[in-house]
Write a protein that holds these residues in place. Structure first.
Motif, PDB file in Angstrom:
ATOM      1  N   CYS A  33       0.848  -1.191   0.000  1.00  0.00           N
ATOM      2  CA  CYS A  33       0.000   0.000   0.000  1.00  0.00           C
ATOM      3  C   CYS A  33       0.883   1.240   0.000  1.00  0.00           C
ATOM      4  CB  CYS A  33      -0.922   0.011   1.218  1.00  0.00           C
ATOM      5  SG  CYS A  33      -2.196   1.317   1.125  1.00  0.00           S
ATOM      6  N   ASN A  34       0.429   2.274  -0.683  1.00  0.00           N
ATOM      7  CA  ASN A  34       1.187   3.520  -0.775  1.00  0.00           C
ATOM      8  C   ASN A  34       0.773   4.532   0.290  1.00  0.00           C
ATOM      9  OD1 ASN A  34      -1.325   3.645  -2.138  1.00  0.00           O
ATOM     10  ND2 ASN A  34      -0.695   5.515  -3.192  1.00  0.00           N
ATOM     11  N   GLN A  35      -0.259   4.224   1.057  1.00  0.00           N
ATOM     12  CA  GLN A  35      -0.728   5.152   2.079  1.00  0.00           C
ATOM     13  C   GLN A  35      -0.527   4.571   3.484  1.00  0.00           C
ATOM     14  OE1 GLN A  35      -4.812   6.056   0.941  1.00  0.00           O
ATOM     15  NE2 GLN A  35      -4.127   7.592  -0.523  1.00  0.00           N
ATOM     16  N   ARG A  36      -0.624   5.435   4.472  1.00  0.00           N
ATOM     17  CA  ARG A  36      -0.464   5.037   5.877  1.00  0.00           C
ATOM     18  C   ARG A  36      -1.620   5.647   6.670  1.00  0.00           C
ATOM     19  NH1 ARG A  36       2.255   2.571   3.215  1.00  0.00           N
ATOM     20  NH2 ARG A  36       4.477   2.027   3.393  1.00  0.00           N
ATOM     21  N   GLU A  44      -0.305  -3.782  10.388  1.00  0.00           N
ATOM     22  CA  GLU A  44       0.824  -4.642  10.744  1.00  0.00           C
ATOM     23  C   GLU A  44       1.250  -5.551   9.591  1.00  0.00           C
ATOM     24  OE1 GLU A  44      -0.213  -6.689  14.297  1.00  0.00           O
ATOM     25  OE2 GLU A  44       0.237  -4.988  15.603  1.00  0.00           O
ATOM     26  N   MET A  45       0.333  -5.809   8.660  1.00  0.00           N
ATOM     27  CA  MET A  45       0.686  -6.693   7.549  1.00  0.00           C
ATOM     28  C   MET A  45       1.035  -5.950   6.268  1.00  0.00           C
ATOM     29  SD  MET A  45      -2.039  -6.522   5.202  1.00  0.00           S
ATOM     30  CE  MET A  45      -2.134  -8.068   4.353  1.00  0.00           C
ATOM     31  N   LEU A  46       0.850  -4.642   6.256  1.00  0.00           N
ATOM     32  CA  LEU A  46       1.125  -3.880   5.042  1.00  0.00           C
ATOM     33  C   LEU A  46       2.604  -3.930   4.670  1.00  0.00           C
ATOM     34  CD1 LEU A  46      -1.053  -0.651   5.393  1.00  0.00           C
ATOM     35  CD2 LEU A  46      -1.555  -2.743   4.110  1.00  0.00           C
ATOM     36  N   ASN A  47       2.862  -4.158   3.395  1.00  0.00           N
ATOM     37  CA  ASN A  47       4.218  -4.153   2.842  1.00  0.00           C
ATOM     38  C   ASN A  47       5.145  -5.163   3.526  1.00  0.00           C
ATOM     39  OD1 ASN A  47       3.677  -1.814   1.052  1.00  0.00           O
ATOM     40  ND2 ASN A  47       3.538  -0.704   2.985  1.00  0.00           N
ATOM     41  N   SER A 214      -6.133   0.142  15.292  1.00  0.00           N
ATOM     42  CA  SER A 214      -5.624   1.223  14.447  1.00  0.00           C
ATOM     43  C   SER A 214      -4.179   1.562  14.837  1.00  0.00           C
ATOM     44  CB  SER A 214      -6.499   2.473  14.591  1.00  0.00           C
ATOM     45  OG  SER A 214      -6.482   2.938  15.924  1.00  0.00           O
ATOM     46  N   PRO A 215      -3.380   2.050  13.890  1.00  0.00           N
ATOM     47  CA  PRO A 215      -1.974   2.347  14.169  1.00  0.00           C
ATOM     48  C   PRO A 215      -1.756   3.613  14.989  1.00  0.00           C
ATOM     49  CG  PRO A 215      -2.508   2.932  11.918  1.00  0.00           C
ATOM     50  CD  PRO A 215      -3.722   2.238  12.470  1.00  0.00           C
ATOM     51  N   SER A 216      -2.789   4.440  15.154  1.00  0.00           N
ATOM     52  CA  SER A 216      -2.644   5.679  15.924  1.00  0.00           C
ATOM     53  C   SER A 216      -3.917   5.964  16.706  1.00  0.00           C
ATOM     54  CB  SER A 216      -2.348   6.857  14.987  1.00  0.00           C
ATOM     55  OG  SER A 216      -3.481   7.141  14.188  1.00  0.00           O
ATOM     56  N   ALA A 217      -3.771   6.787  17.733  1.00  0.00           N
ATOM     57  CA  ALA A 217      -4.930   7.159  18.557  1.00  0.00           C
ATOM     58  C   ALA A 217      -5.958   7.912  17.722  1.00  0.00           C
ATOM     59  CB  ALA A 217      -4.478   8.009  19.739  1.00  0.00           C
ATOM     60  N   GLU A 218      -5.495   8.673  16.745  1.00  0.00           N
ATOM     61  CA  GLU A 218      -6.399   9.453  15.897  1.00  0.00           C
ATOM     62  C   GLU A 218      -7.338   8.568  15.088  1.00  0.00           C
ATOM     63  OE1 GLU A 218      -2.989  11.274  13.969  1.00  0.00           O
ATOM     64  OE2 GLU A 218      -3.845  13.248  14.445  1.00  0.00           O
ATOM     65  N   GLY A 219      -6.905   7.341  14.810  1.00  0.00           N
ATOM     66  CA  GLY A 219      -7.692   6.446  13.984  1.00  0.00           C
ATOM     67  C   GLY A 219      -8.689   5.590  14.742  1.00  0.00           C
ATOM     68  N   LYS A 220      -8.746   5.758  16.036  1.00  0.00           N
ATOM     69  CA  LYS A 220      -9.668   4.948  16.836  1.00  0.00           C
ATOM     70  C   LYS A 220     -11.111   5.399  16.625  1.00  0.00           C
ATOM     71  CE  LYS A 220      -6.330   3.674  20.399  1.00  0.00           C
ATOM     72  NZ  LYS A 220      -6.243   2.294  19.861  1.00  0.00           N
ATOM     73  N   ALA A 221     -12.033   4.508  16.901  1.00  0.00           N
ATOM     74  CA  ALA A 221     -13.452   4.764  16.668  1.00  0.00           C
ATOM     75  C   ALA A 221     -13.996   5.828  17.611  1.00  0.00           C
ATOM     76  CB  ALA A 221     -14.242   3.470  16.843  1.00  0.00           C
ATOM     77  N   THR A 222     -14.973   6.558  17.144  1.00  0.00           N
ATOM     78  CA  THR A 222     -15.694   7.508  17.995  1.00  0.00           C
ATOM     79  C   THR A 222     -16.682   6.735  18.869  1.00  0.00           C
ATOM     80  OG1 THR A 222     -17.497   7.809  16.411  1.00  0.00           O
ATOM     81  CG2 THR A 222     -15.566   9.228  16.163  1.00  0.00           C
ATOM     82  N   GLU A 223     -17.325   7.416  19.752  1.00  0.00           N
ATOM     83  CA  GLU A 223     -18.362   6.781  20.551  1.00  0.00           C
ATOM     84  C   GLU A 223     -19.551   6.429  19.659  1.00  0.00           C
ATOM     85  OE1 GLU A 223     -19.438   9.271  23.790  1.00  0.00           O
ATOM     86  OE2 GLU A 223     -17.416   9.330  24.650  1.00  0.00           O
TER      87      GLU A 223
END
Length: 245
Positions: A33-36, A44-47, A214-223
């Motif tokens: 994948c070209n994005q992160r 964890e499995m990308l690239n 998710s790889p970062s806290a920003e990517g976690k689900a909302t309520e």
């Protein structure tokens, strides 16, 4: 709202669904994948695989021969369009599995590749139903930030426009878009849905909640309560759109 059922051919589906072989397969065609992305649950499995460690065309050929009653095939990853032989993969399943419908999920970063891919598929497989499913998680730089790659928004919008133009030529081509609701875009999701409603087809747009690790806290689900609010708003936009048709 446009759904999978709207495009279902009941007679063909029923015949294949009652067989002992799988009728619906999701195939992870590449780990590259070209994005992160903030919310990628497969980060964890990308690239992690070398090109020669991924599914070869010979292996795909063997798999397709064991799926004679395939109705729906979804090709995903990673970013499927990073495989230069993606069109050949589609052709193999069309030839051997007689698959009726194929969905390709993509971040839409490579419009030229996707145009070439669509043209090749319909040249080789004129009767297939093809859906190009694209992701949009913010407007402009917000989308780029979430996706971790500059020009992601610009290129995705261009891809959407190119596919929309191709739909005039290929009647069995469908386009879908989808957004993932997460902490990094929760305060702007309403604006994004309004933008999609104005510039794309909101009835062909899906909304989902970030899931997995998710790889970062920003990517976690909302309520869930916020997701329900946005989901109801999305549904209302769809109803308003359909009422004007």
């Amino acid at each position: 709202m446009d759904t999978y059922l709207n495009h279902l051919k009941i007679s063909t589906f029923t015949k294949k669904a009652i067989s002992k072989k799988p009728w619906y397969v999701i195939l992870y065609i590449t780990s590259h994948c070209n994005q992160r992305c903030h919310m990628c649950f497969q980060h964890e499995m990308l690239n992690t695989l070398k090109r020669n460690e991924e599914w070869s065309l010979e292996e795909i050929e063997k798999l397709s021969l064991n799926l004679p009653n395939l109705y729906q095939l979804t090709l995903t990853g990673g970013e499927p369009t990073l495989r230069k032989d993606l069109s050949e993969v589609v052709h193999i399943f069309h030839k051997n599995s007689k698959v009726d419908r194929i969905t390709i999920t993509t971040n839409g970063y490579y419009p030229d590749r996707i145009v070439k891919l669509v043209n090749f598929i319909f040249f080789k497989c004129p009767n297939i139903h093809l859906s190009i499913n694209m992701s949009i998680d913010g407007i402009g730089e917000d989308h780029d930030k979430i996706r971790g790659l500059k020009n992601s928004f610009k290129n995705m919008v261009e891809t959407y426009e190119q596919v929309r133009n191709l739909k005039q030529k290929y009647k069995k081509l469908n386009s879908q878009t989808a957004s993932v609701l997460m902490l990094s875009n929760q305060d702007k999701m309403k604006d994004l849905l309004d933008w999609v409603n104005k510039n794309m087809n909101i009835t062909e747009h899906g909304l989902m909640l970030s899931r997995g690790d998710s790889p970062s806290a920003e990517g976690k689900a909302t309520e869930n309560i916020y997701f329900d609010k946005m989901l109801n708003y999305h549904r209302q936009l769809c109803k308003d759109k359909e009422s004007r048709l």
